[in-house]
Structure formats: structure tokens, C-alpha cells
Write a protein that holds these residues in place. Sequence first.
Motif, PDB file in Angstrom:
ATOM      1  N   GLY A  92       8.692  53.469   9.612  1.00 35.26           N
ATOM      2  CA  GLY A  92       7.355  54.187   9.556  1.00 35.26           C
ATOM      3  C   GLY A  92       7.122  54.989   8.374  1.00 35.26           C
ATOM      4  O   GLY A  92       5.770  54.778   7.797  1.00 35.26           O
ATOM      5  N   THR A  93       8.074  55.600   7.625  1.00 35.73           N
ATOM      6  CA  THR A  93       7.844  56.591   6.383  1.00 35.73           C
ATOM      7  C   THR A  93       7.189  55.505   5.289  1.00 35.73           C
ATOM      8  O   THR A  93       6.383  55.756   4.350  1.00 35.73           O
ATOM      9  CB  THR A  93       8.758  57.063   6.109  1.00 35.73           C
ATOM     10  N   TRP A  94       7.937  54.345   5.281  1.00 40.23           N
ATOM     11  CA  TRP A  94       7.762  53.090   4.180  1.00 40.23           C
ATOM     12  C   TRP A  94       6.250  52.808   4.413  1.00 40.23           C
ATOM     13  O   TRP A  94       5.750  52.804   3.201  1.00 40.23           O
ATOM     14  CB  TRP A  94       8.887  52.087   4.266  1.00 40.23           C
ATOM     15  N   THR A  95       5.829  52.252   5.288  1.00 41.37           N
ATOM     16  CA  THR A  95       4.669  51.743   5.739  1.00 41.37           C
ATOM     17  C   THR A  95       3.840  52.848   5.525  1.00 41.37           C
ATOM     18  O   THR A  95       2.630  52.659   4.849  1.00 41.37           O
ATOM     19  CB  THR A  95       4.336  51.405   7.130  1.00 41.37           C
ATOM     20  N   TRP A  96       3.829  54.336   5.878  1.00 38.45           N
ATOM     21  CA  TRP A  96       2.941  55.158   5.533  1.00 38.45           C
ATOM     22  C   TRP A  96       2.690  55.473   4.076  1.00 38.45           C
ATOM     23  O   TRP A  96       1.688  55.504   3.408  1.00 38.45           O
ATOM     24  CB  TRP A  96       3.325  56.397   6.166  1.00 38.45           C
ATOM     25  N   LEU A  97       3.832  55.312   3.131  1.00 37.23           N
ATOM     26  CA  LEU A  97       3.736  55.638   1.869  1.00 37.23           C
ATOM     27  C   LEU A  97       2.969  54.403   1.191  1.00 37.23           C
ATOM     28  O   LEU A  97       2.107  54.658   0.235  1.00 37.23           O
ATOM     29  CB  LEU A  97       5.255  55.494   1.170  1.00 37.23           C
ATOM     30  N   GLN A  98       3.073  53.319   1.818  1.00 32.24           N
ATOM     31  CA  GLN A  98       2.383  52.234   0.920  1.00 32.24           C
ATOM     32  C   GLN A  98       0.660  52.272   1.373  1.00 32.24           C
ATOM     33  O   GLN A  98       0.002  51.828   0.672  1.00 32.24           O
ATOM     34  CB  GLN A  98       2.706  50.826   1.882  1.00 32.24           C
ATOM     35  N   GLN A  99       0.627  52.885   2.636  1.00 33.08           N
ATOM     36  CA  GLN A  99      -0.859  53.100   3.057  1.00 33.08           C
ATOM     37  C   GLN A  99      -1.604  54.252   2.551  1.00 33.08           C
ATOM     38  O   GLN A  99      -2.918  54.249   2.492  1.00 33.08           O
ATOM     39  CB  GLN A  99      -0.817  53.413   4.661  1.00 33.08           C
ATOM     40  N   THR A 100      -0.598  55.127   2.067  1.00 36.32           N
ATOM     41  CA  THR A 100      -1.451  56.344   1.127  1.00 36.32           C
ATOM     42  C   THR A 100      -1.821  56.167  -0.336  1.00 36.32           C
ATOM     43  O   THR A 100      -1.794  57.303  -1.016  1.00 36.32           O
ATOM     44  CB  THR A 100      -0.428  57.615   1.519  1.00 36.32           C
ATOM     45  N   GLY A 101      -1.479  54.807  -0.834  1.00 33.46           N
ATOM     46  CA  GLY A 101      -2.033  54.831  -2.136  1.00 33.46           C
ATOM     47  C   GLY A 101      -0.825  55.183  -3.168  1.00 33.46           C
ATOM     48  O   GLY A 101      -1.004  55.619  -4.335  1.00 33.46           O
ATOM     49  N   SER A 102       0.513  55.087  -2.694  1.00 30.37           N
ATOM     50  CA  SER A 102       1.414  55.301  -3.545  1.00 30.37           C
ATOM     51  C   SER A 102       1.987  53.996  -4.613  1.00 30.37           C
ATOM     52  O   SER A 102       2.878  54.192  -5.298  1.00 30.37           O
ATOM     53  CB  SER A 102       2.855  55.701  -2.706  1.00 30.37           C
ATOM     54  N   GLY A 103       1.120  52.898  -4.354  1.00 25.94           N
ATOM     55  CA  GLY A 103       1.436  51.881  -5.364  1.00 25.94           C
ATOM     56  C   GLY A 103       2.217  51.181  -4.727  1.00 25.94           C
ATOM     57  O   GLY A 103       3.021  51.305  -3.595  1.00 25.94           O
ATOM     58  N   PRO A 104       2.662  49.636  -5.232  1.00 27.20           N
ATOM     59  CA  PRO A 104       3.325  48.728  -4.210  1.00 27.20           C
ATOM     60  C   PRO A 104       4.754  49.214  -4.475  1.00 27.20           C
ATOM     61  O   PRO A 104       5.162  49.668  -5.613  1.00 27.20           O
ATOM     62  CB  PRO A 104       2.973  47.540  -5.293  1.00 27.20           C
ATOM     63  N   LEU A 105       5.461  49.179  -3.555  1.00 26.83           N
ATOM     64  CA  LEU A 105       6.932  49.294  -3.431  1.00 26.83           C
ATOM     65  C   LEU A 105       7.561  48.120  -3.180  1.00 26.83           C
ATOM     66  O   LEU A 105       7.277  47.560  -2.085  1.00 26.83           O
ATOM     67  CB  LEU A 105       7.198  50.429  -2.458  1.00 26.83           C
ATOM     68  N   ASP A 106       8.736  47.628  -3.823  1.00 23.73           N
ATOM     69  CA  ASP A 106       9.541  46.431  -3.241  1.00 23.73           C
ATOM     70  C   ASP A 106      10.565  46.924  -2.373  1.00 23.73           C
ATOM     71  O   ASP A 106      11.357  47.834  -2.577  1.00 23.73           O
ATOM     72  CB  ASP A 106      10.147  46.132  -4.550  1.00 23.73           C
ATOM     73  N   PRO A 107      10.562  46.280  -1.117  1.00 17.13           N
ATOM     74  CA  PRO A 107      11.346  46.803  -0.091  1.00 17.13           C
ATOM     75  C   PRO A 107      12.826  46.641  -0.313  1.00 17.13           C
ATOM     76  O   PRO A 107      13.680  47.160   0.290  1.00 17.13           O
ATOM     77  CB  PRO A 107      10.619  46.215   1.051  1.00 17.13           C
ATOM     78  N   SER A 108      13.188  45.534  -1.065  1.00 18.54           N
ATOM     79  CA  SER A 108      14.569  45.316  -1.653  1.00 18.54           C
ATOM     80  C   SER A 108      15.015  45.953  -2.723  1.00 18.54           C
ATOM     81  O   SER A 108      16.342  45.884  -3.340  1.00 18.54           O
ATOM     82  CB  SER A 108      14.860  43.927  -1.706  1.00 18.54           C
ATOM     83  N   SER A 109      14.420  46.966  -3.468  1.00 18.58           N
ATOM     84  CA  SER A 109      14.561  47.516  -4.751  1.00 18.58           C
ATOM     85  C   SER A 109      15.132  48.850  -4.568  1.00 18.58           C
ATOM     86  O   SER A 109      14.599  49.660  -3.766  1.00 18.58           O
ATOM     87  CB  SER A 109      13.322  47.534  -5.642  1.00 18.58           C
ATOM     88  N   ALA A 110      16.255  49.211  -4.693  1.00 22.87           N
ATOM     89  CA  ALA A 110      17.055  50.367  -4.699  1.00 22.87           C
ATOM     90  C   ALA A 110      16.239  51.401  -5.767  1.00 22.87           C
ATOM     91  O   ALA A 110      15.817  52.567  -5.098  1.00 22.87           O
ATOM     92  CB  ALA A 110      18.356  50.510  -5.295  1.00 22.87           C
TER      93      ALA A 110
END
Length: 323
Positions: A244-262
Motif C-alpha cells: 500500500g505504501t509503495w502504491t501511494w508513493l507511485q501515486q503521489t508523484g515520486s517518480g517511477p520506481l522499479d518494484p524489483s530494484s533494491a
Amino acid sequence: MRRPPNILILPALLLGLAAAPAARAAVPHAVAPGETLWTIAAANNFTTRTIAAFNGLSENSNVILGSTVMIPSVGEGTVALERAGVVPHSPLTSTPAVSEEAAESTGASAGAPAPQGAYTVRAGDTLSGLAVRSGVPLRQVAAMNGLSPAAFLISGTSLKLPSGSPIAASSTGAPVPANPVPAAPQAAPYATPTRMTSSQVGSIAAANGVPASLAAAVGYEESGFNNGTISSTSARGIMQIMPGTWTWLQQTGSGPLDPSSATDNVRAGSIYLNRLLRETGGNVPEAVAGYYQGLASVRSRGMFEDTKRYVANVLALQHRFGG
């Protein structure tokens, strides 16, 4: 519970430790004047027994000025105690799918708080049923776990109920699934077999407006810098990000985040920490509590006892990492 050690000098072993490469997430500590195993353990929120077991020492061993004692992650300390036969073996540290550091985020040792809201799905459970029994809105439970409100639940999957809610009891009478570590829902971010160093974590954090030592402390407390860690509440990666936090960060304009990237897992955790620091006016203990418990919960309910332990651990680690 702890007691000062008797004098027993093991110089060869300790000097050998000084020359050995750091294993997994352990951090080297150079013995300072007047220090003992007991004081070193206490300063790092461990028992003397844990530090001794991890370093292959007797609890009563005397440490030598200038030698190196390795400070383990909580998960590593737990495994050391199990291997030494000091504590019963836990299945949480035996599954090859999750590293030894995974125990750190599941509270396998007295040095770390147990996860809040952990629940393992049983046969017959539904998301709406869990929400009703926990007194938490269905949409909130679904969002926390990266699921659709209409999603079917799979027996053996681990979920997290929002902080402060009671852990729901199964109304089906079904036994708890036998999985040693409950499976995580298929949602981003994903655990990957990647490790980072404190300097790498700190560099990413600094680029996102967070003190390097603070992010390193959170990352170490959460996972021992192991991106393969999955907690029993389905948090994943180095910074133990919930779907849920990951999705929220994506929706708040934090930029694209690779879900498999450390790297992006640390970036996500740093962005979240940055927001918490801004919302708390730079109050580090409150921000750290918000990272673990949820800021709204901290403000409405106060810090839970396990949150207080978590905050104390992180602040002690921050000092170790140069904060």
C-alpha cells in the motif's frame, strides 16, 4: 538479566575476528577502553549471550582493547543463539526462501519488536470478513496489502492489518497453515536477492533529503540491508515497504520506481521518511515511530510499547552509523 562478565581472555579468537571479512549484515565494533561484552551488548540493544554466541565466545569472555567484536543484525543474532542451542530453533529462520535477516523484521529476538497486525490467512477467510472482525474499513485493509477489495484470499498468505487494530481470529475454525513463513500477496514491491551496504543506503537517502545515518539505521533494523527480506506482515525489501505504501508513493508523484530494484526500495523508504520528517517538523523519534506504526496512529493512540522499542533501536543504530 545481564551480568558483568568474569575475566577470560581470548586474544587469538578476537584478533581473528578483526581480520575476518564482515559477514552478511554484521557491523564491526572496535573495543574501546573500559568496555566489556556486557556494555557492548547493552549499547546495541542485545543480550550478552547474543553477542557472545555470534562471535563464538563464552558469555564470560573478556574483550581486548582494540580488538573487533561483530555486532549482528537481530536475525543473525537469533540464528547464532539457535545454533548454539541457547534458544529453541524457530522455523522462521530455517526456510531457504527468506534469509536469516528476515527474522529481524518478525521479532524473532527480544532485541526487536514483533510486527503489528500480522495475520496468516486460513481456509474460508475473506478480506471483508477480516475487515469486519478487525473493525477496520475494507478499503484500508485492501490498500495496505496491495489488493483489490474484491480479491480472493489464498490460505497461507500473510497480510497486515492497519496498525493499532486487533489481530483477527479466524471464524472458520480452520487450522493455521503450516507454512514456516507465510507467503506474501503478489504485489509490488518484490523481494530480490540483493544486499547493500550502509554507505549505499545512506547515499540514496541523502539524495532524497534524509540523513544518511537515519536511513541506514532504519534499513538495518528492518532487514539487515537485505532486499530479499519479507516480513510476516508482507513488508518487503531493505526498507520493508508495504504494498500500500509503495502504491501511494507511485501515486503521489515520486517518480517511477522499479518494484524489483533494491535501490528503488531504499529510495521509496527514503522518500517516505522525508515526508514523515517534514510532517513532524523534523522530530526524528516521532517520524521513526510513524514509519513503523503509522503517523496517524501515533498521533491518535500514542506510541505502542513495541513502537517505543523500535524507535530506541533505530536511534541507537543511527548513532552507530554516524548520526
